[in-house]
Design an enzyme around this catalytic site. Structure first.
Site, PDB file in Angstrom:
ATOM      1  N   HIS A   1       0.843  -1.192   0.000  1.00  0.00           N
ATOM      2  CA  HIS A   1       0.000   0.000   0.000  1.00  0.00           C
ATOM      3  C   HIS A   1       0.882   1.248   0.000  1.00  0.00           C
ATOM      4  CE1 HIS A   1      -3.157  -2.836   1.452  1.00  0.00           C
ATOM      5  NE2 HIS A   1      -3.851  -2.112   0.601  1.00  0.00           N
TER       6      HIS A   1
ATOM      7  N   LYS B   1     -14.473   4.672   5.553  1.00  0.00           N
ATOM      8  CA  LYS B   1     -14.838   5.666   4.529  1.00  0.00           C
ATOM      9  C   LYS B   1     -16.349   5.686   4.324  1.00  0.00           C
ATOM     10  CE  LYS B   1     -13.221   5.030   0.324  1.00  0.00           C
ATOM     11  NZ  LYS B   1     -14.292   5.000  -0.687  1.00  0.00           N
TER      12      LYS B   1
END
EC number: 4.1.1.31
Length: 900
Positions: free
Chosen positions: A140, A568
């Site tokens: 990531h 999110k």
């Protein structure tokens, strides 16, 4: 600034280190930068409003001076981080030498707690035998610093402890010169990447951590574990309970550049690193064991190895251990050559070991002979460490997971069905999909034909699975053990992957019963998917076919939980509670069907992506959810911070093991009040969704954060967004969180919390009392508040307001920022109220001290970033402005010490 926090006598050495490094950096600036830059940096170190100072000075600076000032602020953040790291190590050593017992999170303390909790040796051994802890390194893209820059930092970190040991002015001057030289190299090195990282670059970066750290840290940690347990439980043996895993080279979710070729490249690099390590250790062992048969007895099986040795020097005829080691090295390097690795061996090459177990067996013969014949100390030193290393690292060094989006798997299945003249797979409903998949999984007949031309996507996907099969055959069965289904939502998603494994020879069906060489791992990551996790898995557990598949994998089902997308979707409070509830439900479901569960936590470095201290996070899990089995992702800047140094790596891995054992053996904990937490989650969700679904919110976010500039930073090989930046749901969680860190709002980690607490407690003092009690005694709620406190301490609403000024629609921005500012006020007030304190970080002096050191330079970088973003938005083709934005992004990330 809370400069008073640095006045503690315990921090005198830290203050001295920081001053020493700052002086070196000022020496550099006097030589390399203009007087105005030097004077500005000096003013920043004592300023209470760095951003305002920057705003005042910036018009006086030309492009070069602006560049130098930005770079200087970033370097100050770096060197202060180094001073902090050295101080942490210093305090730990002082603590150990004082004999105060183990600190919380150490195995020494965990073993003490196990004994105090009445755990006997048999139960401890039973738990150890069923424990598996894996830190999984992912690619990531959250490490903003180049590997070159990180190597400079490591060199300074290695030198700095010498300052305290310098006994005269000459020694101190020599040390100063060494550090000045490194800083000059750092100053003259580009901070930013000019080109995008390739997957192979990411693989090389991941591999570099092993010779740098893990090859030393893991054997040492195991040795310490054995010591800690045997001091209290003399008969306990420590199996291989801890391993390092990875995704780099096998994770193709959203990354079209991951392929069969990158998977093969990854394992070649893994093997190259681990065989070089083995060769070096065997060479050292050869020098350590010149034992003569005139002085010691030697077991027959070692003599048999010596008789086969290629080491025929006359001087070795009486040194059977050396001759046996030469034989072992020649066979191990024979395996390296068979794997296509270009490394030599001073003893030549013999028949390759067929497996790491064969290699291990020969090493154990040496160990047994040494113990049997009075050389136990030699057996328990380097040789024991090498045996442990081979048992942990094998020939593959670390296993890689495969990962792909469920929809991509479905597309391959649909094409296989189409060319085989079967159903139109994508048009079927869920029940029909399950039926046709189970039909095809009931026999061995393949759907794939080598005489048909398939799409690039199907060929690409099947090639990766076929490559994984070959890699398992060559490097060992443990090289690839997991295949993860991201965005898993239905039982057919698991069955579709099973079919692809069958088509690739990784799953065989005999008499209708499957036998898989790979674990099928569903990843539940959105709020909706988390709520649906139990129904999906119950459907699977009811299938006789799937029950047989689990039996072939040791009756263990791994479930991966995604922290990023759920946050999110619903905000921190709702995400945390949904994850907790999902785990509670899964614990009960797995008990019902008598299946062992292993949870894989897809956490990021930041709180907005599930980050926070690992020890507290593991202990905050629901009772029964750990049960000795846990995997946790580690990424980007977290890998660097936790694992680039052997000492840090050892302590952080020890913490994972300690927490896992405590959570498994001493799981006596109360769940939070479900009704209370659900109410908190519901109200928090409502306010969070009101913000992110506001029609003006997406434009506000894009214009008042460096999200679009982050996408040009060349942090990783994967695209920053799934499609466009027009919708929040299309944006990847990492740049989403990264951007809120940069503009100092940290919004994903707290928004909605304050309104939820205020709404529930208004006119209801009993609710406030209950929440305060949870804050004092419930591990889940404590961990949530602790993480929120750390983030809110880094939040700066005044700086954030400067970013709001970047909006192209000031009136609309005023409304959105007004909502954010008011929610921040409520959330901070609620947090302080529940913690019953008047200031943040009152009980976390270490973080408060760390922030106090770095905040002047951090705030200055934010001020520079706002100014440069403003300039870049007016002049999109201005290369200087873009470079300055990139430098400030780097600097802010370093100052905050986590990004996404």
């Amino acid at each position: 600034m809370q400069l008073h926090i640095l006045n503690n006598p315990k921090d005198a050495a830290l203050a001295a280190d920081a001053e020493f490094l700052k002086q070196s950096l000022f020496n550099l600036l006097h030589e390399e930068a203009s007087p105005l830059v030097v004077e500005t940096v000096k003013l920043l170190s004592t300023s209470d409003d760095s951003a305002a100072l920057i705003e005042k000075v910036l018009p006086q600076l030309d492009e070069q001076q602006t560049h130098d000032l930005t770079l200087a602020c970033g370097l100050f953040a770096q060197i202060l981080n180094i001073a902090e790291d050295v101080h942490h190590e210093r305090r730990r050593q002082i603590h150990e030498e004082a004999g105060r017992g183990g600190a919380e999170g150490s195995l020494t303390e965990t073993v003490r707690r196990l004994k105090a909790g009445k755990a006997d040796g048999k139960s401890v051994q039973r738990q150890l035998d069923n424990t598996s802890v894996t830190a999984v390194l992912t690619a990531h893209p959250t490490e903003v610093q180049r590997q070159t820059v990180l190597s400079f930092n490591r060199r300074i970190r290695a030198l700095l402890p010498q300052r305290e040991r310098c006994t005269n002015a000459d020694a101190l001057a020599r040390l100063r010169r060494e550090i000045d030289t490194i800083l000059l190299g750092l100053w003259q090195t580009s901070e930013t990447r000019r080109h995008k990282l390739s997957v192979n670059d990411e693989i090389n970066n991941g591999v570099s951590i092993f010779p740098m750290s893990f090859f030393e840290a893991l054997p040492k940690l195991y040795r310490n574990m054995e010591h800690d347990f045997q001091m209290v439980y003399p008969d306990v043996c420590v199996p291989n309970i801890l391993k390092i895993g990875g995704w780099i080279g096998g994770d193709r979710d959203g990354n079209p550049f991951v392929s069969a070729e990158t998977l093969r490249f990854a394992f070649r690099r893994h093997a190259d690193a681990v065989f070089r390590f083995y060769r070096g250790e065997l060479d050292k062992l050869y020098r350590e064991l010149p034992l003569s048969i005139r002085r010691v007895k030697v077991n027959d099986d070692v003599m048999a190895l010596a008789a086969l040795s290629p080491d025929e020097e006359l001087a070795r005829t009486e040194e059977p251990y050396r001759r046996a080691i030469a034989y072992i090295m020649a066979r191990a390097m024979g395996k390296a050559r068979a794997l296509g690795l270009g490394m030599g061996c001073k003893f030549g090459f013999l028949e390759p070991y067929a497996s790491a177990q064969e290699f291990l067996d020969d090493l154990k013969k040496l160990q047994r002979s040494l113990i049997d014949n009075g050389s136990r100390l030699l057996a328990e030193g380097r040789l024991a460490d090498l045996i442990r290393s081979v048992s942990v690292f094998g020939f593959h060094m670390m296993p890689l997971d495969l990962r792909q989006h469920a929809g991509k798997h479905a597309d391959v299945v649909a094409e296989l069905f189409q060319h085989a003249g079967l159903e139109d797979y994508n048009s079927l409903n869920e029940e029909q999909k399950q039926a046709v998949l189970l039909r095809e999984l009931s026999h061995q007949r393949p759907l794939y034909s080598p005489f048909i031309t398939y799409s690039d996507h199907t060929r690409h996907e099947l090639a990766i699975f076929n490559e994984a099969r070959k890699i398992k055959d060559e490097f060992g069965e443990d090289a690839v053990t997991q295949s993860i289904i991201s965005n898993c939502e239905q039982p057919s998603d698991l069955l579709a992957l099973a079919l692809l494994l069958k088509e690739s020879g990784l799953l065989a069906v005999e008499n209708g019963k499957p036998h898989s060489r790979i674990n099928i791992v569903p990843l539940f990551e959105t709020i909706e998917a988390l709520e649906n996790a139990c129904p999906v898995m119950e459907t699977m557990f009811r299938l006789d076919w799937y029950d047989a598949l689990l039996e072939s994998r040791g009756n263990i089902q791994e479930i991966m939980l995604g922290y990023s997308d759920s946050n999110k979707d619903g905000g921190y409070v709702t995400s945390s509670w949904c994850l907790y509830q999902a785990e509670l439900g899964l614990v009960e479901l797995f008990k019902k069907y008598d299946v062992r569960m292993r949870l894989f936590h897809g956490r990021g470095g930041s709180v907005g992506r599930g980050g926070g201290p690992s020890y507290q996070a593991i202990l905050a899990q629901p009772a029964g959810s750990v049960a000795g089995q846990i995997r946790i992702t580690e990424q980007g800047e977290v890998i660097t911070a936790k694992y680039a140094d052997p000492g840090n790596a050892q302590r952080n891995l020890e913490t994972l093991v300690a927490a896992t054992l405590e959570a498994s053996i001493l799981p006596d904990k109360k769940d939070p009040d479900a009704k209370l937490m659900q109410a908190l989650s519901d109200v928090s969700f409502k306010y969070y969704r009101e913000l992110i679904t506001h029609p003006d919110f997406i434009d506000y976010f894009l214009q008042t954060s460096p999200i679009q500039e982050i996408a040009t930073l060349n942090l990783g090989s994967r695209p920053a967004s799934r499609k466009t930046l027009a919708r929040i749901q299309d944006l990847r969680a990492i740049p989403w969180v990264f951007s809120w860190m940069q503009n100092r709002l940290m919004l994903p980690a707290w928004y909605g919390f304050g309104s939820a607490v205020e709404t529930l407690c208004e006119g209801n003092p009993d609710t406030l009392t209950a929440l305060r009690e949870h804050a004092q005694s419930n591990p889940f709620f404590q961990a949530m508040l602790s993480n929120m406190e750390q983030v809110m301490a880094k939040t700066d609403i005044t700086l954030a307001e400067n970013y709001a000024g970047l909006s192209e629609s000031p009136d609309k921005a005023k409304i959105i920022f007004g909502m954010i500012k008011e929610e921040y006020r409520r959330s901070r007030k609620a947090l302080l109220d529940l913690l019953q304190t008047e200031e943040l970080l009152r009980d976390n002096r270490s973080l408060a001290r760390s922030l106090a050191l770095r905040i002047p330079y951090l705030n200055a970088l934010n001020g520079l970033q706002v100014a440069m973003l403003k300039r870049l938005r007016k002049e999109p083709d201005n290369p200087h402005a873009l470079l300055m934005v990139h430098l400030t992004i780097n600097g802010v990330a370093q100052g905050l010490r986590n990004t996404g």
